[in-house]
Design a protein around this motif. Structure first.
Motif, mmCIF file in Angstrom:
data_model
loop_
_atom_site.group_PDB
_atom_site.id
_atom_site.type_symbol
_atom_site.label_atom_id
_atom_site.label_comp_id
_atom_site.label_asym_id
_atom_site.label_seq_id
_atom_site.Cartn_x
_atom_site.Cartn_y
_atom_site.Cartn_z
ATOM 1 N N GLN A 59 -27.136 10.822 -2.317
ATOM 2 C CA GLN A 59 -27.931 9.852 -2.946
ATOM 3 C C GLN A 59 -29.099 9.105 -2.128
ATOM 4 O OE1 GLN A 59 -25.714 6.091 -3.365
ATOM 5 N NE2 GLN A 59 -23.893 6.940 -2.136
ATOM 6 N N ARG A 60 -28.765 9.150 -0.742
ATOM 7 C CA ARG A 60 -29.828 8.633 0.038
ATOM 8 C C ARG A 60 -31.371 9.724 -0.188
ATOM 9 N NH1 ARG A 60 -28.692 7.282 6.126
ATOM 10 N NH2 ARG A 60 -27.417 5.615 5.114
ATOM 11 N N GLN A 61 -31.054 10.865 -0.049
ATOM 12 C CA GLN A 61 -32.230 11.900 -0.306
ATOM 13 C C GLN A 61 -33.017 11.549 -1.492
ATOM 14 O OE1 GLN A 61 -31.197 15.831 0.246
ATOM 15 N NE2 GLN A 61 -33.410 16.443 0.353
ATOM 16 N N LEU A 62 -32.032 11.507 -2.689
ATOM 17 C CA LEU A 62 -32.626 11.365 -3.844
ATOM 18 C C LEU A 62 -33.280 10.214 -4.277
ATOM 19 C CD1 LEU A 62 -29.255 12.855 -5.680
ATOM 20 C CD2 LEU A 62 -31.659 13.785 -5.910
ATOM 21 N N LEU A 63 -32.788 9.135 -3.773
ATOM 22 C CA LEU A 63 -33.495 7.589 -3.938
ATOM 23 C C LEU A 63 -34.497 7.613 -3.064
ATOM 24 C CD1 LEU A 63 -30.346 5.386 -4.453
ATOM 25 C CD2 LEU A 63 -32.020 6.018 -6.051
ATOM 26 N N GLY A 64 -34.680 8.365 -2.060
ATOM 27 C CA GLY A 64 -35.710 8.333 -1.254
ATOM 28 C C GLY A 64 -36.991 9.143 -1.390
ATOM 29 N N THR A 65 -36.792 9.851 -2.539
ATOM 30 C CA THR A 65 -37.929 11.039 -2.973
ATOM 31 C C THR A 65 -38.702 10.689 -4.085
ATOM 32 O OG1 THR A 65 -36.491 12.617 -2.323
ATOM 33 C CG2 THR A 65 -38.068 13.190 -4.002
ATOM 34 N N PRO A 66 -39.984 10.594 -4.006
ATOM 35 C CA PRO A 66 -41.007 10.268 -5.111
ATOM 36 C C PRO A 66 -40.432 10.915 -6.472
ATOM 37 C CG PRO A 66 -42.053 10.804 -3.099
ATOM 38 C CD PRO A 66 -40.664 11.169 -3.035
ATOM 39 N N GLU A 67 -40.747 9.989 -7.551
ATOM 40 C CA GLU A 67 -40.241 10.503 -8.909
ATOM 41 C C GLU A 67 -40.728 11.811 -9.044
ATOM 42 O OE1 GLU A 67 -38.474 10.387 -12.853
ATOM 43 O OE2 GLU A 67 -38.333 9.148 -10.858
ATOM 44 N N GLY A 68 -42.089 12.214 -8.774
ATOM 45 C CA GLY A 68 -42.625 13.566 -9.190
ATOM 46 C C GLY A 68 -41.862 14.652 -8.573
ATOM 47 N N ASP A 69 -41.386 14.271 -7.369
ATOM 48 C CA ASP A 69 -40.590 15.620 -6.613
ATOM 49 C C ASP A 69 -39.179 15.777 -7.127
ATOM 50 O OD1 ASP A 69 -43.147 15.905 -5.332
ATOM 51 O OD2 ASP A 69 -42.511 14.569 -3.711
ATOM 52 N N LEU A 70 -38.779 14.638 -7.850
ATOM 53 C CA LEU A 70 -37.004 14.750 -8.048
ATOM 54 C C LEU A 70 -36.519 15.894 -8.911
ATOM 55 C CD1 LEU A 70 -36.095 10.967 -8.662
ATOM 56 C CD2 LEU A 70 -35.251 12.459 -6.770
ATOM 57 N N PRO A 71 -37.277 16.384 -9.828
ATOM 58 C CA PRO A 71 -36.703 17.485 -10.557
ATOM 59 C C PRO A 71 -36.816 18.656 -9.747
ATOM 60 C CG PRO A 71 -38.344 16.338 -12.063
ATOM 61 C CD PRO A 71 -38.440 15.826 -10.738
ATOM 62 N N GLY A 72 -37.674 18.956 -8.946
ATOM 63 C CA GLY A 72 -37.783 20.024 -7.753
ATOM 64 C C GLY A 72 -36.437 19.876 -6.771
ATOM 65 N N LEU A 73 -36.290 18.742 -6.278
ATOM 66 C CA LEU A 73 -35.064 18.549 -5.394
ATOM 67 C C LEU A 73 -33.900 18.813 -5.891
ATOM 68 C CD1 LEU A 73 -34.016 17.609 -2.826
ATOM 69 C CD2 LEU A 73 -34.329 15.052 -3.530
ATOM 70 N N ILE A 74 -33.659 18.062 -7.093
ATOM 71 C CA ILE A 74 -32.469 18.330 -8.034
ATOM 72 C C ILE A 74 -32.171 19.870 -8.213
ATOM 73 C CG2 ILE A 74 -31.164 18.113 -10.356
ATOM 74 C CD1 ILE A 74 -32.515 15.049 -10.258
ATOM 75 N N GLU A 75 -33.264 20.617 -8.738
ATOM 76 C CA GLU A 75 -32.989 22.037 -9.130
ATOM 77 C C GLU A 75 -32.590 22.594 -7.662
ATOM 78 O OE1 GLU A 75 -35.635 25.878 -10.226
ATOM 79 O OE2 GLU A 75 -36.660 23.695 -10.481
ATOM 80 N N MET A 76 -33.093 22.389 -6.369
ATOM 81 C CA MET A 76 -32.603 23.008 -5.213
ATOM 82 C C MET A 76 -31.359 22.573 -4.932
ATOM 83 S SD MET A 76 -34.165 22.212 -1.369
ATOM 84 C CE MET A 76 -33.445 20.630 -1.355
ATOM 85 N N LEU A 77 -30.838 21.169 -5.150
ATOM 86 C CA LEU A 77 -29.446 20.750 -4.819
ATOM 87 C C LEU A 77 -28.390 21.456 -5.646
ATOM 88 C CD1 LEU A 77 -29.904 16.952 -4.425
ATOM 89 C CD2 LEU A 77 -29.814 18.561 -2.606
ATOM 90 N N VAL A 78 -28.948 21.763 -6.892
ATOM 91 C CA VAL A 78 -27.844 22.245 -7.691
ATOM 92 C C VAL A 78 -27.839 23.768 -7.553
ATOM 93 C CG1 VAL A 78 -27.564 23.229 -10.242
ATOM 94 C CG2 VAL A 78 -28.248 20.692 -9.747
ATOM 95 N N ALA A 79 -28.890 24.498 -7.290
ATOM 96 C CA ALA A 79 -28.905 26.005 -6.790
ATOM 97 C C ALA A 79 -27.942 26.278 -5.443
ATOM 98 C CB ALA A 79 -30.178 26.336 -6.700
ATOM 99 N N ASN A 80 -28.367 25.321 -4.376
ATOM 100 C CA ASN A 80 -27.414 25.398 -3.254
ATOM 101 C C ASN A 80 -25.822 25.127 -3.569
ATOM 102 O OD1 ASN A 80 -29.756 25.772 -1.750
ATOM 103 N ND2 ASN A 80 -29.974 23.579 -1.148
ATOM 104 N N SER A 81 -25.614 24.193 -4.355
ATOM 105 C CA SER A 81 -24.210 24.076 -4.691
ATOM 106 C C SER A 81 -23.628 25.238 -5.526
ATOM 107 C CB SER A 81 -24.039 22.630 -5.608
ATOM 108 O OG SER A 81 -22.877 22.707 -6.209
ATOM 109 N N GLU A 82 -24.273 25.689 -6.300
ATOM 110 C CA GLU A 82 -23.928 26.944 -7.035
ATOM 111 C C GLU A 82 -23.453 28.126 -6.325
ATOM 112 O OE1 GLU A 82 -26.364 27.231 -10.505
ATOM 113 O OE2 GLU A 82 -25.452 25.777 -11.471
ATOM 114 N N ALA A 83 -24.616 28.268 -5.234
ATOM 115 C CA ALA A 83 -24.606 29.496 -4.585
ATOM 116 C C ALA A 83 -23.679 29.535 -3.247
ATOM 117 C CB ALA A 83 -26.186 29.751 -3.858
ATOM 118 N N GLY A 84 -23.663 28.412 -2.525
ATOM 119 C CA GLY A 84 -23.080 28.189 -1.253
ATOM 120 C C GLY A 84 -21.733 27.503 -1.266
ATOM 121 N N GLY A 85 -21.700 26.715 -2.255
ATOM 122 C CA GLY A 85 -20.482 25.983 -1.732
ATOM 123 C C GLY A 85 -19.214 25.962 -2.352
ATOM 124 N N GLN A 86 -19.089 26.694 -3.461
ATOM 125 C CA GLN A 86 -17.939 26.436 -4.435
ATOM 126 C C GLN A 86 -17.159 27.505 -3.873
ATOM 127 O OE1 GLN A 86 -19.343 26.353 -8.531
ATOM 128 N NE2 GLN A 86 -20.534 24.694 -8.322
#
Length: 475
Positions: A265-292
């Motif tokens: 949440q800290r990283q998400l709330l500190g990111t400009p609106e225009g960059d959020l879709p890209g950040l979210i896409e990266m977080l989702v990809a990392n979660s699916e690839a590495g962590g489960q």
């Protein structure tokens, strides 16, 4: 060319077009991802305050409720649908029994169920009507000699006396539908010491421990907490606040989930609106690839387990692999001739989403035949060794799908009805091929599965496919 009129000058088509576009842009900016996440964070602070003041565990009414609870504070999940509380459509769901909550309520002398709703409503129908019906029906079933608990309690500021009367008139039918499932009443009754009583909390209410202390004398309080404050006008008048911001995530979240939000949440709330879709896409990809981690298997009936496809390798290579039959329902379409991989592994390509649920109907005859052959061979082998019990002892069937909660559960229900004579797991023989299935018997078996696995979420299309297969006279 005629001279322009005053209306052409002040309210020209171009001006109206620009004005509408400006209003649309303003609305879009107010409903931004940033504003949604900030609104969720704001509402979560209220939810955590409610838990602190009342001293009760937090339960998320999925899916929306989980956005408003820190995962470290979330005790459990509930599945109460607002549609079951819509005016004129009141219902006690025999698919969403939520029996697992009784243990949480009994151990903690109550609980707080968290949900939210979108702009304009004070609280969601799930909290104002669906949960009160659930509490009342369970009270009538579990405490038949406690008539004081059999009356329906609803928030009077939300539910009119007329609607309350109409809902109350349907309670006998709701109780009958529950008892028709043949639930283990004594076992359920052991979880709670007192009847249930709903009460309601919103951001507009004053919080005090006394809210539940008096109720606790005779009842277990079930606190229905609406996390978001009511917005009467438009979001543009709320300085960015969005009521029910965690709702309709498919329209704004870009794949972001509640656990991912809380972990970042800290990283998400500190990111400009225009960059959020890209950040979210990266977080989702990392979660699916590495962590489960490898998915956990859940036993839903004798000899039947369900899970996600991530558990496939583990199931196929387990130390007891000769005793396990695995049916994998994969999110791609494959030819029927390729489904059987070995005598104990079947990979059925159904496709994705609603298409998969529909194709399940056509695949169930092959799946049931494959599993029944495996079980009957095991029973015959046991008989030859003189150890036969008629049940295929120690044999298990593992059903896997992408989520582990939809198609695999539907397949398990079909197998539970088709391959076994009784709820003890006695394998069906050739002489049992003519047994009939009806909606009532199927609903009882589904109730067993949902009680064993509350997180199961078979879609309506999946269950329709199962019913169609089991009740088709040609089978």
């Amino acid at each position: 060319m005629p001279a322009p009129t005053l209306a052409d000058i002040v309210f020209s088509e171009q001006a109206n077009h620009n004005f509408s576009k400006i209003l649309g842009d303003l609305k879009k900016s107010n409903l931004s991802i940033t504003n949604r996440l900030k609104s969720i964070q704001h509402d979560a602070a209220f939810v955590h305050e409610v838990a602190d003041v009342l001293g009760l565990p937090l339960v998320a009414n999925e899916r929306c409720g989980s956005w408003y609870i820190d995962p470290q504070l979330k005790r459990s999940s509930a599945y109460f649908k607002s549609t079951d509380g819509h005016t004129g459509q009141w219902k006690f769901s025999t698919r969403r029994l939520n029996f697992h909550l009784l243990e949480v309520i009994g151990r903690n002398d109550g609980c707080i169920i968290v949900d939210s709703t979108r702009r304009g409503k004070r609280m969601p129908d799930a909290l104002s009507k669906t949960i009160p019906i659930w509490c009342t029906v369970l009270n009538q079933a579990l405490f038949p000699s406690h008539p004081q608990s059999h009356a329906l309690h609803v928030p009077p500021t939300v539910v009119s006396s007329s609607e309350h009367s109409q809902m109350s008139s349907r309670l006998p039918f709701f109780l009958s539908s529950l008892l028709a499932l043949q639930p283990d009443i004594p076992s359920l009754r052991q979880n709670i010491q007192k009847p249930l009583r709903p009460l309601w909390v919103t951001p507009d209410d004053e919080l005090t421990p006394e809210m539940v202390d008096e109720i606790k004398v005779s009842f277990h309080p079930v606190v229905c907490c609406t996390s978001s404050r009511r917005v009467v006008g438009t979001e543009m008048s709320e300085e960015g606040y969005i009521q029910g911001a965690g709702d309709d995530t498919e329209n704004w979240a870009h794949g972001l989930t509640a656990p991912l939000f809380w972990a970042n949440q800290r990283q998400l709330l500190g990111t400009p609106e225009g960059d959020l879709p890209g950040l979210i896409e990266m977080l989702v990809a990392n979660s699916e690839a590495g962590g489960q981690a490898v998915g956990e298997l859940k036993k839903v009936a004798p000899r039947l387990l369900v899970g996600a496809l991530s558990a496939e390798e583990k199931a196929l290579t387990s130390s007891s692999q000769e005793n396990v039959c695995v049916v994998s329902l994969v999110p791609k379409t494959t030819e029927k001739e390729t489904w059987e991989k070995s005598k104990r592994h079947m990979e059925v390509g159904l496709g994705k989403s609603k298409t998969a649920s529909r194709f399940l109907r056509e695949a169930l005859p092959s799946i049931c035949d494959f599993v029944l052959r495996f079980l009957q061979e095991c029973v015959d082998a046991d008989a030859e060794m003189g150890t036969g019990t008629g049940k295929g002892a120690n044999k298990e069937i593992v059903l896997l799908c992408e989520s582990g909660r939809d198609l695999s559960v539907g397949a398990a229900l079909a197998l539970y009805c088709w391959c076994f004579v009784d709820s003890a797991g006695t394998v069906r023989s050739a002489a049992d091929q003519g047994q009939n299935h009806n909606k009532a018997s199927i609903r009882v078996k589904l109730g067993h599965i949902m009680t064993a696995f509350p997180d199961a979420n078979p879609s309506r299309a999946t269950l329709q496919s199962v019913n169609s297969f089991l009740m088709d006279w040609r089978n």
